[in-house]
Enzyme design. Structure first.
Site, PDB file in Angstrom:
ATOM      1  N   LYS A  65      68.051 -80.185 -32.086  1.00  0.00           N
ATOM      2  CA  LYS A  65      67.662 -80.779 -30.802  1.00  0.00           C
ATOM      3  C   LYS A  65      66.444 -81.688 -30.951  1.00  0.00           C
ATOM      4  O   LYS A  65      66.421 -82.794 -30.407  1.00  0.00           O
ATOM      5  CB  LYS A  65      67.392 -79.669 -29.775  1.00  0.00           C
ATOM      6  CG  LYS A  65      67.072 -80.183 -28.365  1.00  0.00           C
ATOM      7  CD  LYS A  65      67.450 -79.176 -27.293  1.00  0.00           C
ATOM      8  CE  LYS A  65      66.525 -77.976 -27.293  1.00  0.00           C
ATOM      9  NZ  LYS A  65      65.385 -78.157 -26.367  1.00  0.00           N
ATOM     10  N   GLY A 101      61.752 -80.190 -21.408  1.00  0.00           N
ATOM     11  CA  GLY A 101      60.337 -80.486 -21.590  1.00  0.00           C
ATOM     12  C   GLY A 101      60.101 -81.462 -22.721  1.00  0.00           C
ATOM     13  O   GLY A 101      59.204 -82.303 -22.659  1.00  0.00           O
ATOM     14  N   GLN A 135      55.053 -81.509 -29.536  1.00  0.00           N
ATOM     15  CA  GLN A 135      55.357 -82.426 -28.445  1.00  0.00           C
ATOM     16  C   GLN A 135      54.178 -83.332 -28.138  1.00  0.00           C
ATOM     17  O   GLN A 135      54.343 -84.543 -27.959  1.00  0.00           O
ATOM     18  CB  GLN A 135      55.760 -81.643 -27.199  1.00  0.00           C
ATOM     19  CG  GLN A 135      57.100 -80.936 -27.321  1.00  0.00           C
ATOM     20  CD  GLN A 135      57.476 -80.166 -26.058  1.00  0.00           C
ATOM     21  OE1 GLN A 135      56.691 -80.102 -25.101  1.00  0.00           O
ATOM     22  NE2 GLN A 135      58.661 -79.592 -26.048  1.00  0.00           N
ATOM     23  N   ASP A 169      59.838 -71.431 -30.891  1.00  0.00           N
ATOM     24  CA  ASP A 169      61.029 -71.303 -30.042  1.00  0.00           C
ATOM     25  C   ASP A 169      61.901 -70.114 -30.432  1.00  0.00           C
ATOM     26  O   ASP A 169      62.788 -69.719 -29.661  1.00  0.00           O
ATOM     27  CB  ASP A 169      61.876 -72.576 -30.115  1.00  0.00           C
ATOM     28  CG  ASP A 169      61.232 -73.737 -29.391  1.00  0.00           C
ATOM     29  OD1 ASP A 169      60.480 -73.485 -28.426  1.00  0.00           O
ATOM     30  OD2 ASP A 169      61.461 -74.894 -29.785  1.00  0.00           O
ATOM     31  N   ARG A 186      66.972 -69.895 -23.906  1.00  0.00           N
ATOM     32  CA  ARG A 186      66.704 -68.996 -25.041  1.00  0.00           C
ATOM     33  C   ARG A 186      66.644 -67.531 -24.600  1.00  0.00           C
ATOM     34  O   ARG A 186      67.024 -66.636 -25.354  1.00  0.00           O
ATOM     35  CB  ARG A 186      65.430 -69.423 -25.761  1.00  0.00           C
ATOM     36  CG  ARG A 186      65.541 -70.828 -26.323  1.00  0.00           C
ATOM     37  CD  ARG A 186      64.569 -71.129 -27.429  1.00  0.00           C
ATOM     38  NE  ARG A 186      64.535 -72.560 -27.684  1.00  0.00           N
ATOM     39  CZ  ARG A 186      65.419 -73.237 -28.405  1.00  0.00           C
ATOM     40  NH1 ARG A 186      66.426 -72.596 -28.962  1.00  0.00           N
ATOM     41  NH2 ARG A 186      65.307 -74.548 -28.587  1.00  0.00           N
TER      42      ARG A 186
END
Length: 439
Positions: free
Chosen positions: A22, A95, A170, A320, A396
């Site tokens: 991703k 996000g 990010q 994650d 998740r």
């Protein structure tokens, strides 16, 4: 609202491929849109989050399409060439799309409004708006620096040197992407290394990127007013998606599963290190490099796990994956302590609290900490189950409890499986292929 309960009466067996990474898929679409010419991408994740990025780049002038062979073709507009979007950019649940696109737009003279679903609209954006404001971008946000958010970019933007207050790929990526169209050198200092897909892919597209270690931390710098060259890219399987198959194979007795073509970037492999340290039977086969990224096949077999204290410094390389690691810990002998996870409180949900509540409801003893969780394992025994889990619009969380259900005495039901489509389309079908039953 579609509920989901997975069950397994036989071992999980077979060979599978998980969807494309991703993080890399988002970046491929953005950088392809900022290159001049045609970029072709194989293996792009076709989940809702990535499709939101594609829609946003189309709204700003890029031509993006998928052919019948599954190849994605991106005709970019060049750095500095983005057009004013005529509609709000709907990020859905993503996000990553939101924060990285804010970086892209920050150094373009356009105005854009970001909107999202209830989960995304509850997530704070200050960590990105703060450095981008320093570069000249202007923001109007909902209370608490949340969506809906309207921003106006600045051109020429001001190149900055930004020290990350928290480890965040990010935020790092947003600043570097903004730096592509800022004159001079924009740099980010990270004390703890985070996933480096942006640095690798920026180099691949022809940007001048340097990475050096210093007493202050790792310094990543990009030279602005870049001219990006189109690329032919192959996106490997996402280790964040493979994580659910890996843990399922470890906890379901008799299982033997091979997952092919998985990205094993050393800034993303913390889950593998943790599970191997717990005694997980994981073989890393045929390591190779594809498109500048480390890739391997993973053979995973059921076996006994032992609780450990996971080093907090591993968090950035597996942030994650902690929800599914909590599940693995539920089947270990002894206790597993996981700390340094404050970031999980501001994900799609408060993943520490939601996982702690759900595990307890399924008969697993846990101690919730301000920055993590201690899970007291059941030494390989099935969990009691018998609970319906509120996934809180978090993909998740939903997938983690679907995996837990595979070794539960009574059914574990996820109240809403729809969010799984944001990152792992085909999740249920893949587990059915391995021998699980979905209800």
């Amino acid at each position: 609202m579609a509920t989901l309960s997975l069950q397994c009466n036989t071992p999980l067996t077979g060979s599978v491929v998980v969807p494309g990474d991703k993080s890399m898929s988002h970046r491929a679409l953005m950088l392809g849109s900022l290159a001049v010419g045609e970029t072709v991408v194989t293996g792009l994740l076709e989940g809702e989050d990535v499709l939101a990025t594609a829609a946003a780049m189309r709204a700003m002038g890029a031509e993006i399409g998928r052919d019948d062979a599954g190849l994605w073709h991106i005709h970019g507009v060049g750095v500095g060439g983005l057009l004013q979007p005529r509609v709000a950019l709907d990020m859905g649940n993503s996000g990553t799309s939101t924060r990285l696109l804010m970086g892209v737009i920050a150094s373009h003279r356009i105005t854009a409004t970001f909107i999202g679903d209830a989960s995304l609209s509850a997530r704070p954006m200050r960590r990105v708006t703060e450095p981008l404001s320093t570069m000249g971008a202007q923001f109007t946000t909902a209370p608490g620096e949340r969506l809906p958010l309207t921003m106006t970019g600045c051109c020429p933007a001001v190149p900055i040197r930004y020290v990350l207050p928290v480890a965040s790929a990010q935020v790092k990526s947003a600043v570097l992407l903004a730096g592509l169209n800022a004159p001079g050198i924009t740099s980010v200092v990270e004390r703890i290394a985070t996933r480096d897909h942006s640095e690798r892919m920026l180099r691949g597209f022809g940007a001048t990127v340097t990475v050096e270690d210093s007493p202050e931390g790792r310094i990543i710098a990009v030279t602005g007013e870049a001219e990006l060259r189109p690329q032919v890219l192959t996106v490997p399987g996402d280790i964040s998606s493979a994580a659910f198959v890996i843990v399922a194979s470890l906890i379901v007795p008799g299982s033997d599963v091979t997952i092919t073509n998985v990205g094993v970037n050393p800034t993303r492999d913390g889950l593998l290190r943790a599970l191997i340290a717990m005694g997980g039977n994981i073989e890393i086969l045929s390591p190779r490099t594809v498109g500048g990224e480390p890739v391997a096949d993973l053979r995973v077999r059921h076996g006994a796990l032992t609780g450990i204290e996971v080093p907090p410094e591993w968090a950035a390389s597996m942030i994650d994956e902690y929800p599914i690691l909590f599940v693995a810990a539920a089947f270990a002998s002894g206790s597993t302590t996981m700390r340094g996870l404050e970031e999980l409180r501001v994900k799609e949900s408060d993943r520490i609290a939601v996982m702690a509540q759900g595990l307890a409801a399924c008969g697993v003893s846990v101690d919730e900490l301000p920055d993590g969780l201690i899970v007291h394992g059941r030494s390989g025994d099935a969990v009691a189950g018998g609970a319906t889990i509120a996934a809180m619009l978090d993909h998740r969380i939903a997938m983690s409890f679907a995996v837990l259900a595979l070794n539960a005495t009574a059914a574990v039901t996820v109240d809403d499986a729809a969010p799984i489509g944001t990152s792992f389309p085909g999740f249920v079908a893949l587990f059915q292929q391995l021998g699980a039953v979905a209800r």
